[in-house]
Design a protein around this motif. Structure first.
Motif, PDB file in Angstrom:
ATOM      1  N   GLY A  37       7.034 -18.514   8.372  1.00  0.00           N
ATOM      2  CA  GLY A  37       7.371 -18.402   9.782  1.00  0.00           C
ATOM      3  C   GLY A  37       7.074 -17.053  10.418  1.00  0.00           C
ATOM      4  N   ARG A  38       6.412 -16.168   9.677  1.00  0.00           N
ATOM      5  CA  ARG A  38       6.117 -14.826  10.199  1.00  0.00           C
ATOM      6  C   ARG A  38       4.631 -14.698  10.503  1.00  0.00           C
ATOM      7  N   ASP A  39       4.296 -13.727  11.370  1.00  0.00           N
ATOM      8  CA  ASP A  39       2.917 -13.487  11.803  1.00  0.00           C
ATOM      9  C   ASP A  39       2.234 -12.534  10.822  1.00  0.00           C
ATOM     10  N   LEU A  40       1.740 -13.098   9.736  1.00  0.00           N
ATOM     11  CA  LEU A  40       1.168 -12.312   8.648  1.00  0.00           C
ATOM     12  C   LEU A  40      -0.317 -12.075   8.861  1.00  0.00           C
ATOM     13  N   LEU A  41      -0.743 -10.835   8.607  1.00  0.00           N
ATOM     14  CA  LEU A  41      -2.156 -10.454   8.584  1.00  0.00           C
ATOM     15  C   LEU A  41      -2.443  -9.827   7.237  1.00  0.00           C
ATOM     16  N   LEU A  42      -3.419 -10.364   6.530  1.00  0.00           N
ATOM     17  CA  LEU A  42      -3.869  -9.748   5.283  1.00  0.00           C
ATOM     18  C   LEU A  42      -4.908  -8.688   5.622  1.00  0.00           C
ATOM     19  N   VAL A  43      -4.744  -7.510   5.046  1.00  0.00           N
ATOM     20  CA  VAL A  43      -5.706  -6.430   5.242  1.00  0.00           C
ATOM     21  C   VAL A  43      -6.250  -6.056   3.873  1.00  0.00           C
ATOM     22  N   GLY A  44      -7.510  -6.383   3.659  1.00  0.00           N
ATOM     23  CA  GLY A  44      -8.162  -6.056   2.402  1.00  0.00           C
ATOM     24  C   GLY A  44      -8.777  -4.676   2.464  1.00  0.00           C
ATOM     25  N   VAL A  45      -8.730  -4.001   1.332  1.00  0.00           N
ATOM     26  CA  VAL A  45      -9.309  -2.673   1.240  1.00  0.00           C
ATOM     27  C   VAL A  45     -10.645  -2.807   0.506  1.00  0.00           C
ATOM     28  N   LEU A  46     -11.716  -2.559   1.263  1.00  0.00           N
ATOM     29  CA  LEU A  46     -13.065  -2.674   0.709  1.00  0.00           C
ATOM     30  C   LEU A  46     -13.380  -1.494  -0.197  1.00  0.00           C
ATOM     31  N   LYS A  47     -14.225  -1.682  -1.122  1.00  0.00           N
ATOM     32  CA  LYS A  47     -14.893  -2.889  -1.523  1.00  0.00           C
ATOM     33  C   LYS A  47     -14.141  -3.591  -2.639  1.00  0.00           C
ATOM     34  N   TRP A  68     -10.282  -6.164   7.449  1.00  0.00           N
ATOM     35  CA  TRP A  68     -10.743  -5.294   6.376  1.00  0.00           C
ATOM     36  C   TRP A  68     -10.757  -3.842   6.812  1.00  0.00           C
ATOM     37  N   MET A  69     -10.446  -2.984   5.873  1.00  0.00           N
ATOM     38  CA  MET A  69     -10.632  -1.548   6.038  1.00  0.00           C
ATOM     39  C   MET A  69     -11.414  -1.068   4.830  1.00  0.00           C
ATOM     40  N   ALA A  70     -12.178  -0.033   5.046  1.00  0.00           N
ATOM     41  CA  ALA A  70     -12.825   0.634   3.919  1.00  0.00           C
ATOM     42  C   ALA A  70     -12.349   2.072   3.939  1.00  0.00           C
ATOM     43  N   VAL A  71     -11.669   2.444   2.875  1.00  0.00           N
ATOM     44  CA  VAL A  71     -11.226   3.814   2.689  1.00  0.00           C
ATOM     45  C   VAL A  71     -11.648   4.228   1.291  1.00  0.00           C
ATOM     46  N   SER A  72     -11.870   5.499   1.107  1.00  0.00           N
ATOM     47  CA  SER A  72     -12.350   5.942  -0.189  1.00  0.00           C
ATOM     48  C   SER A  72     -11.698   7.244  -0.591  1.00  0.00           C
ATOM     49  N   SER A  73     -11.383   7.331  -1.881  1.00  0.00           N
ATOM     50  CA  SER A  73     -10.932   8.599  -2.449  1.00  0.00           C
ATOM     51  C   SER A  73     -11.548   8.814  -3.823  1.00  0.00           C
ATOM     52  N   TYR A  74     -12.571   8.027  -4.158  1.00  0.00           N
ATOM     53  CA  TYR A  74     -13.184   8.127  -5.477  1.00  0.00           C
ATOM     54  C   TYR A  74     -14.584   8.731  -5.481  1.00  0.00           C
ATOM     55  N   GLY A  75     -15.467   8.336  -4.561  1.00  0.00           N
ATOM     56  CA  GLY A  75     -16.867   8.719  -4.690  1.00  0.00           C
ATOM     57  C   GLY A  75     -17.454   7.987  -5.881  1.00  0.00           C
ATOM     58  N   ASP A  91     -10.498  -4.331  12.808  1.00  0.00           N
ATOM     59  CA  ASP A  91     -10.951  -4.915  14.064  1.00  0.00           C
ATOM     60  C   ASP A  91      -9.770  -5.467  14.857  1.00  0.00           C
ATOM     61  N   SER A  92      -8.648  -5.726  14.189  1.00  0.00           N
ATOM     62  CA  SER A  92      -7.479  -6.362  14.799  1.00  0.00           C
ATOM     63  C   SER A  92      -6.459  -5.343  15.281  1.00  0.00           C
ATOM     64  N   ASP A  93      -5.741  -5.737  16.335  1.00  0.00           N
ATOM     65  CA  ASP A  93      -4.572  -4.993  16.773  1.00  0.00           C
ATOM     66  C   ASP A  93      -3.412  -5.464  15.901  1.00  0.00           C
TER      67      ASP A  93
END
Length: 184
Positions: A37-47, A68-75, A91-93
């Motif tokens: 019953g909740r407004d769920l958004l899945l946010v995947g962390v690429l890749k 999707w978001m792409a964040v990096s801390s590895y190189g 892309d979503s609010d």
């Protein structure tokens, strides 16, 4: 790609495809119950989270939007640098929405801690984390993870979305590489 395709580069299989699938079934059932019953958004962390996001979302018994978001801390190394860079933003609010970040692995916790803070500051109703793997022994900051697939030792792992220098993501199991593969 399976173990036989590795040509001796794999040192050990930590988790089989079947083990991962069974645990994702359990996680999805709990997510279904928790977010009913909740407004769920899945946010995947690429890749890395591509496989986890696909498999987890297909196990849910409801339609759920994804972003999707792409964040990096590895190189290209084998340890988190601790410096987070946004490579692709949402892309979503997310204002007023329940956000579930889907991750492949939590290592130091630095990236996820930063990401939770970033998404919370955008007005989400809640921000929680679902991760296939967590390395408790590598934690540098405490991150509240609502859904954990498996706790694993502090070893560098590949497969099921996890890579070494952009290789081995499509391995169907999670395992460790022989040290000579990455020069450790």
């Amino acid at each position: 790609m399976d173990v036989t395709d590795m040509g001796g580069k794999l040192q050990q299989v930590l988790l089989t495809e079947e083990q991962i699938g069974r645990r994702l079934d359990e996680m999805a059932a709990q997510i279904d119950a928790d977010y009913e019953g909740r407004d769920l958004l899945l946010v995947g962390v690429l890749k890395g989270a591509v496989y986890a996001m696909a498999d987890l979302s297909r196990r849910l018994h409801r339609s759920v939007p994804m972003d999707w978001m792409a964040v990096s801390s590895y190189g290209s190394g084998t340890r988190s640098s601790g410096v987070v860079r946004i490579l692709k933003d949402l892309d979503s609010d997310i204002t007023g929405r329940d956000v579930l970040i889907v991750e492949d692995i939590i290592d130091s916790g630095l990236t996820l801690s930063w990401l939770v803070g970033n998404l919370s500051s955008r007005g989400a109703s809640s921000v929680e984390i679902a991760s296939v793997l967590r390395k408790p022994g590598a934690a540098k900051v405490e991150v509240g993870v609502k859904y954990v697939g498996f706790d694993i030792p502090t070893e560098f792992v590949v497969g099921y979305g996890l890579d070494y220098a952009e290789n081995y993501r499509n391995l169907s199991v999670i395992g460790t590489l022989r040290p000579e593969v990455y020069g450790a």
